[in-house]
Design an enzyme around this catalytic site. Sequence first.
Site, short mmCIF file in Angstrom:
data_model
loop_
_atom_site.label_atom_id
_atom_site.label_comp_id
_atom_site.label_asym_id
_atom_site.label_seq_id
_atom_site.Cartn_x
_atom_site.Cartn_y
_atom_site.Cartn_z
N ASN A 184 -4.29 -14.48 -7.42
CA ASN A 184 -4.76 -13.28 -7.98
C ASN A 184 -3.30 -12.80 -8.83
OD1 ASN A 184 -7.11 -12.72 -7.43
ND2 ASN A 184 -7.20 -11.35 -5.91
N ASN A 225 -2.20 -8.14 -8.66
CA ASN A 225 -3.11 -8.51 -9.52
C ASN A 225 -2.62 -8.36 -11.22
OD1 ASN A 225 -4.09 -6.46 -9.99
ND2 ASN A 225 -5.55 -5.85 -9.32
N HIS A 241 0.84 -10.96 2.53
CA HIS A 241 1.80 -11.22 1.35
C HIS A 241 2.68 -10.81 0.22
CE1 HIS A 241 -1.75 -12.35 -1.90
NE2 HIS A 241 -1.97 -10.75 -2.34
N TYR A 283 1.44 -3.76 -9.10
CA TYR A 283 0.21 -4.07 -8.03
C TYR A 283 0.40 -6.10 -8.22
CZ TYR A 283 -0.23 0.04 -5.84
OH TYR A 283 0.26 1.00 -6.40
N ASP A 304 3.49 -16.02 -1.70
CA ASP A 304 2.65 -15.85 -0.26
C ASP A 304 1.86 -18.15 -0.08
OD1 ASP A 304 1.26 -14.10 -1.15
OD2 ASP A 304 -0.41 -14.58 -0.03
#
Length: 214
Positions: A126, A80, A31, A78, A105
């Site tokens: 996200n 999201n 990710h 982060y 990704d």
Amino acid sequence: MTEVLTQPALVIPQLIVGLGNPEPKYDQTRHNIGFAALDALSRAWQIPLGENRKFQGQFGEGTARGGGKIRLLKPLTYMNRSGQSIQAVTSWYKLQPESVLVIYDDMDLPLGKTRLRLSGSAGGHNGMKSTISHLSSQNFPRLRIGIGKPKGVANDDNSETVSHVLGRFSATETKLMSLVLDFVVECVELSLKQGVEKAMNRCNSSTSDINPGG
């Protein structure tokens, strides 16, 4: 009377963003390949990244190899909430969405495949949902790096998907991804020199030529 054909404006990135999650436990995970791509660009162009609280991320600016002035960003909000950090930079420098190239990704692409596009939806990612929301636009270029899907897993098996995305590459996959990141640097440099649309011809071609087994 001759008709004047207007050439479409070249899309040349001014800010390159790699998506990922902060914290050591996310280092080198699938990710976080967007972070790895930014690190590769930072090394190639010798543009150091430092934490910038105003931008809520690691940020650096300098000159791209063979190109002009460029800015690099790894949001530390982060995944999201990536858009918060990106919007902080675009607002400060008064950048249009079209000048932001986002690298991230993609599980729907086979491992190591790359896809460069001028615009598009979030596709369930996200980080991209947040970016589109904060830029109030889908019209910005993005470079997706394939991380593949876990083998033999049903589409609705969320736990397997999460462990795949947050898992690390195998030794063989790591070798391939190292070559893919070199290819990503080449693609981004091409985007800066010739525009994203022209670079798509090269960057969306088969990556079999960068397979370590090939």
